[in-house]
Every structure is written in C-alpha cells, then in structure tokens.
Design a protein around this motif. Structure first.
Motif, PDB file in Angstrom:
ATOM      1  N   VAL A 106       0.812  -1.216   0.000  1.00 38.60           N
ATOM      2  CA  VAL A 106       0.000   0.000   0.000  1.00 38.60           C
ATOM      3  C   VAL A 106       0.847   1.269   0.000  1.00 38.60           C
ATOM      4  CG1 VAL A 106      -1.960  -1.115   1.109  1.00 38.60           C
ATOM      5  CG2 VAL A 106      -0.169  -0.114   2.529  1.00 38.60           C
ATOM      6  N   THR A 107       2.088   1.195   0.477  1.00 39.32           N
ATOM      7  CA  THR A 107       2.931   2.381   0.539  1.00 39.32           C
ATOM      8  C   THR A 107       3.922   2.441  -0.625  1.00 39.32           C
ATOM      9  OG1 THR A 107       4.409   1.194   2.051  1.00 39.32           O
ATOM     10  CG2 THR A 107       2.756   2.635   3.033  1.00 39.32           C
ATOM     11  N   SER A 108       3.703   1.645  -1.652  1.00 34.68           N
ATOM     12  CA  SER A 108       4.605   1.640  -2.806  1.00 34.68           C
ATOM     13  C   SER A 108       4.669   3.040  -3.419  1.00 34.68           C
ATOM     14  CB  SER A 108       4.127   0.630  -3.852  1.00 34.68           C
ATOM     15  OG  SER A 108       4.961   0.677  -4.995  1.00 34.68           O
ATOM     16  N   ASN A 109       5.896   3.518  -3.650  1.00 33.69           N
ATOM     17  CA  ASN A 109       6.078   4.874  -4.182  1.00 33.69           C
ATOM     18  C   ASN A 109       7.185   4.843  -5.241  1.00 33.69           C
ATOM     19  OD1 ASN A 109       6.428   7.596  -4.696  1.00 33.69           O
ATOM     20  ND2 ASN A 109       6.393   8.207  -2.555  1.00 33.69           N
ATOM     21  N   PRO A 110       6.849   4.418  -6.452  1.00 32.67           N
ATOM     22  CA  PRO A 110       7.878   4.336  -7.495  1.00 32.67           C
ATOM     23  C   PRO A 110       8.449   5.690  -7.879  1.00 32.67           C
ATOM     24  CG  PRO A 110       5.695   3.975  -8.422  1.00 32.67           C
ATOM     25  CD  PRO A 110       5.523   3.987  -6.943  1.00 32.67           C
ATOM     26  N   VAL A 111       7.700   6.763  -7.679  1.00 28.81           N
ATOM     27  CA  VAL A 111       8.201   8.098  -8.004  1.00 28.81           C
ATOM     28  C   VAL A 111       9.390   8.442  -7.108  1.00 28.81           C
ATOM     29  CG1 VAL A 111       7.631  10.549  -8.086  1.00 28.81           C
ATOM     30  CG2 VAL A 111       5.947   8.870  -8.829  1.00 28.81           C
ATOM     31  N   GLU A 112       9.221   8.270  -5.792  1.00 32.69           N
ATOM     32  CA  GLU A 112      10.299   8.544  -4.852  1.00 32.69           C
ATOM     33  C   GLU A 112      11.439   7.541  -5.004  1.00 32.69           C
ATOM     34  OE1 GLU A 112      12.409  10.363  -1.653  1.00 32.69           O
ATOM     35  OE2 GLU A 112      10.924  11.001  -3.135  1.00 32.69           O
ATOM     36  N   ALA A 113      11.107   6.280  -5.261  1.00 31.28           N
ATOM     37  CA  ALA A 113      12.137   5.252  -5.453  1.00 31.28           C
ATOM     38  C   ALA A 113      12.990   5.579  -6.669  1.00 31.28           C
ATOM     39  CB  ALA A 113      11.483   3.881  -5.617  1.00 31.28           C
ATOM     40  N   ARG A 114      12.365   6.030  -7.739  1.00 32.54           N
ATOM     41  CA  ARG A 114      13.110   6.426  -8.931  1.00 32.54           C
ATOM     42  C   ARG A 114      14.038   7.589  -8.626  1.00 32.54           C
ATOM     43  NH1 ARG A 114       9.970   9.215 -13.881  1.00 32.54           N
ATOM     44  NH2 ARG A 114       9.615  10.658 -12.169  1.00 32.54           N
ATOM     45  N   ARG A 115      13.556   8.551  -7.856  1.00 31.71           N
ATOM     46  CA  ARG A 115      14.384   9.713  -7.503  1.00 31.71           C
ATOM     47  C   ARG A 115      15.593   9.289  -6.673  1.00 31.71           C
ATOM     48  NH1 ARG A 115      15.706  13.004  -3.619  1.00 31.71           N
ATOM     49  NH2 ARG A 115      14.521  11.827  -2.074  1.00 31.71           N
ATOM     50  N   LEU A 116      15.377   8.376  -5.713  1.00 33.32           N
ATOM     51  CA  LEU A 116      16.468   7.924  -4.856  1.00 33.32           C
ATOM     52  C   LEU A 116      17.550   7.195  -5.663  1.00 33.32           C
ATOM     53  CD1 LEU A 116      14.443   6.642  -1.760  1.00 33.32           C
ATOM     54  CD2 LEU A 116      15.828   8.720  -1.915  1.00 33.32           C
ATOM     55  N   ILE A 117      17.131   6.335  -6.577  1.00 33.62           N
ATOM     56  CA  ILE A 117      18.108   5.582  -7.375  1.00 33.62           C
ATOM     57  C   ILE A 117      18.841   6.518  -8.333  1.00 33.62           C
ATOM     58  CG2 ILE A 117      18.384   3.793  -9.130  1.00 33.62           C
ATOM     59  CD1 ILE A 117      16.178   2.240  -7.826  1.00 33.62           C
ATOM     60  N   ALA A 118      18.127   7.447  -8.957  1.00 37.83           N
ATOM     61  CA  ALA A 118      18.772   8.394  -9.861  1.00 37.83           C
ATOM     62  C   ALA A 118      19.798   9.235  -9.109  1.00 37.83           C
ATOM     63  CB  ALA A 118      17.721   9.291 -10.519  1.00 37.83           C
ATOM     64  N   GLU A 119      19.449   9.651  -7.901  1.00 34.15           N
ATOM     65  CA  GLU A 119      20.369  10.429  -7.061  1.00 34.15           C
ATOM     66  C   GLU A 119      21.585   9.594  -6.677  1.00 34.15           C
ATOM     67  OE1 GLU A 119      19.561  11.458  -2.703  1.00 34.15           O
ATOM     68  OE2 GLU A 119      19.029  13.312  -3.729  1.00 34.15           O
ATOM     69  N   LEU A 120      21.360   8.323  -6.362  1.00 39.43           N
ATOM     70  CA  LEU A 120      22.459   7.431  -5.985  1.00 39.43           C
ATOM     71  C   LEU A 120      23.425   7.228  -7.146  1.00 39.43           C
ATOM     72  CD1 LEU A 120      23.826   5.391  -4.062  1.00 39.43           C
ATOM     73  CD2 LEU A 120      22.172   3.686  -4.857  1.00 39.43           C
ATOM     74  N   LEU A 121      22.899   6.982  -8.329  1.00 38.24           N
ATOM     75  CA  LEU A 121      23.742   6.735  -9.487  1.00 38.24           C
ATOM     76  C   LEU A 121      24.457   7.993  -9.960  1.00 38.24           C
ATOM     77  CD1 LEU A 121      21.394   4.365 -11.534  1.00 38.24           C
ATOM     78  CD2 LEU A 121      23.446   3.722 -10.252  1.00 38.24           C
ATOM     79  N   ALA A 122      23.833   9.143  -9.760  1.00 38.91           N
ATOM     80  CA  ALA A 122      24.434  10.390 -10.217  1.00 38.91           C
ATOM     81  C   ALA A 122      25.581  10.843  -9.320  1.00 38.91           C
ATOM     82  CB  ALA A 122      23.377  11.489 -10.306  1.00 38.91           C
ATOM     83  N   GLY A 123      25.554  10.446  -8.035  1.00 36.95           N
ATOM     84  CA  GLY A 123      26.593  10.853  -7.103  1.00 36.95           C
ATOM     85  C   GLY A 123      27.682   9.805  -6.973  1.00 36.95           C
ATOM     86  N   GLN A 124      28.582  10.042  -6.032  1.00 38.37           N
ATOM     87  CA  GLN A 124      29.639   9.077  -5.766  1.00 38.37           C
ATOM     88  C   GLN A 124      29.056   7.869  -5.040  1.00 38.37           C
ATOM     89  OE1 GLN A 124      32.769  11.054  -3.626  1.00 38.37           O
ATOM     90  NE2 GLN A 124      33.526  12.132  -5.440  1.00 38.37           N
ATOM     91  N   LEU A 163      21.902  -3.596 -11.718  1.00 39.56           N
ATOM     92  CA  LEU A 163      20.607  -3.840 -11.090  1.00 39.56           C
ATOM     93  C   LEU A 163      19.898  -2.524 -10.797  1.00 39.56           C
ATOM     94  CD1 LEU A 163      18.788  -6.124  -9.902  1.00 39.56           C
ATOM     95  CD2 LEU A 163      19.847  -5.647  -7.701  1.00 39.56           C
ATOM     96  N   ALA A 164      20.656  -1.530 -10.310  1.00 39.77           N
ATOM     97  CA  ALA A 164      20.062  -0.223 -10.025  1.00 39.77           C
ATOM     98  C   ALA A 164      19.499   0.406 -11.292  1.00 39.77           C
ATOM     99  CB  ALA A 164      21.111   0.691  -9.393  1.00 39.77           C
ATOM    100  N   ASN A 165      20.223   0.318 -12.390  1.00 43.81           N
ATOM    101  CA  ASN A 165      19.730   0.867 -13.655  1.00 43.81           C
ATOM    102  C   ASN A 165      18.503   0.121 -14.147  1.00 43.81           C
ATOM    103  OD1 ASN A 165      21.468   3.105 -14.899  1.00 43.81           O
ATOM    104  ND2 ASN A 165      23.023   1.681 -14.153  1.00 43.81           N
ATOM    105  N   ALA A 166      18.464  -1.193 -13.921  1.00 42.85           N
ATOM    106  CA  ALA A 166      17.294  -1.979 -14.325  1.00 42.85           C
ATOM    107  C   ALA A 166      16.058  -1.539 -13.547  1.00 42.85           C
ATOM    108  CB  ALA A 166      17.562  -3.463 -14.104  1.00 42.85           C
ATOM    109  N   PHE A 167      16.209  -1.336 -12.239  1.00 48.26           N
ATOM    110  CA  PHE A 167      15.077  -0.880 -11.436  1.00 48.26           C
ATOM    111  C   PHE A 167      14.703   0.559 -11.784  1.00 48.26           C
ATOM    112  CE2 PHE A 167      15.822  -4.515  -8.626  1.00 48.26           C
ATOM    113  CZ  PHE A 167      14.515  -4.894  -8.371  1.00 48.26           C
ATOM    114  N   LEU A 168      15.695   1.372 -12.156  1.00 48.11           N
ATOM    115  CA  LEU A 168      15.392   2.741 -12.564  1.00 48.11           C
ATOM    116  C   LEU A 168      14.495   2.738 -13.795  1.00 48.11           C
ATOM    117  CD1 LEU A 168      15.973   5.746 -12.021  1.00 48.11           C
ATOM    118  CD2 LEU A 168      17.920   5.549 -13.555  1.00 48.11           C
ATOM    119  N   ARG A 169      14.807   1.874 -14.760  1.00 45.86           N
ATOM    120  CA  ARG A 169      13.961   1.767 -15.960  1.00 45.86           C
ATOM    121  C   ARG A 169      12.585   1.220 -15.610  1.00 45.86           C
ATOM    122  NH1 ARG A 169      18.978  -0.083 -17.968  1.00 45.86           N
ATOM    123  NH2 ARG A 169      18.336  -2.254 -17.717  1.00 45.86           N
TER     124      ARG A 169
END
Length: 205
Positions: free
Chosen positions: A101-119, A129-135
């Motif tokens: 019920v608390t699934s939030n793909p919008v926030e999850a996408r933001r977190l992964i994009a932020e993780l991959l963009a930084g160090q 795997l992170a890129n696969a989930f981002l897609r």
C-alpha cells in the motif's frame, strides 16, 4: 696431531651448513603461514552480490502486509543509520516494489537516480541492477501518469454527458411546458368556438 684440527673444522662447517638449511626451511614455512607473533592479513571481504536485493523483493511480495511493513521499516532504518550505497539501494527497491500500500515508485526512482548520479561504491552488478530498477520505475511512473490522464478524460466525458443530459432534460421540459400551454390555449379557443356555436343555434334563442 694435525689431523684432528682438520676433522674438527670439517665437522663445524657441516654443522653450520645444517643449521643454515634448517633456518631457510623455517623462513619459507614462516613466509607461507606467517611468522609467530605477526598478524596475518585478513582476506579482503567479497562485495555483496545481488542476492540480498532479491531477498528484499521476496519480503516485499504481496500477501502479508505486516511482513512488508516490517521489511520496509528495516531497510529505511539501515539506510538512515548506515547510508552506504547498498543500503540506500535496498531501501529504494523496497519502497518502489509493487504490491504494497505504501509503494512509491516516483520517490524510489528519484532515490536511485540520485544514488547513481553521485559518488557510490556499487559493484558493476549492483549498478546494473540499479539501472534496471530505474527503468522499471520509470515505466511504472509513465503508466500511472497515463492511467491518471485516462481517468481524468473519462471523468470529463461523464461530466459532459451529464451536462448534455441536463441540457436535454431542460429543453425537453421547456418543450413539454410549451406544448401544455399551447394545448390549454387550443382548448380555450375550442371552448370559445363551442360557446359561440351554441349561441347561434335556434335552441339557444
């Protein structure tokens, strides 16, 4: 008398050679096993594989809301207390997982994009795997946006149909009232004509 010293020197040389060979063997053994009293370097731990992330998905699978809530809270706590790249990725995957019920793909996408963009210190497997989930989260967000647009369009059409129905009902009601008035006027005129005819007949004189 001169033979005895030569024999003694030879025995000393043999003994020294034996001691040297023994020492060399001991050094080789020590080099393989580590010298006494010297710390042996611990083997470098292997980086975590992707199995732990699939375990998170298993725990977030539909069927047990309590289990899902516990796992999501656990991954969030780990990400907050020990914000390693792996812990942050696990939390993002748990948050965006479908079926709770608390699934939030919008926030999850933001977190992964932020993780991959930084160090980060993700392994190549973890990064893939992170890129696969981002897609996957991108696709779900796009799908939800499309469903929202379709829902809005359907509601707009329903309202328009309702407005048309109201207009049609209003027009029909106005026409009905007009016909009723026309009928009443026609009946009044007929009654007037009938009254005039009665006054013109001999019986009425």
């Amino acid at each position: 008398m001169t033979f005895i010293p030569q024999l003694t020197v030879r025995m000393v040389l043999v003994t020294a050679a034996a001691i040297a060979l023994t020492a060399c063997a001991g050094l080789q053994s020590a080099s393989r096993q580590g010298a006494p009293g010297q710390a042996v370097a611990a083997p470098t731990p292997k980086p975590p594989g992707v199995a732990s992330y699939f375990e998170v998905l298993d725990l977030m699978a539909p069927g047990d809301a309590g289990r899902q809530s516990t796992e999501l809270a656990s991954t969030l706590t780990q990400a907050q207390q020990y914000p390693t790249s792996s812990n942050r990725l696990r939390y993002a995957i748990a948050l965006g997982a479908a079926g709770h019920v608390t699934s939030n793909p919008v926030e999850a996408r933001r977190l992964i994009a932020e993780l991959l963009a930084g160090q980060n210190d993700l392994t190549p497997q973890e990064a893939s795997l992170a890129n696969a989930f981002l897609r996957e989260f991108d696709a779900r967000v796009a799908l939800y946006a499309d469903l929202a647009r379709q829902r809005e369009e359907s509601e707009r059409q329903m309202k328009a149909m309702g407005a048309d129905e109201d207009r049609r009902y209003g027009a029909l009601n106005a026409e009905t009232q007009r016909l009723k008035k026309a009928l009443a006027e026609a009946e009044r005129k007929l009654e007037a004509v009938a009254e005039m005819e009665r006054t013109l007949t001999p019986e009425s004189q």
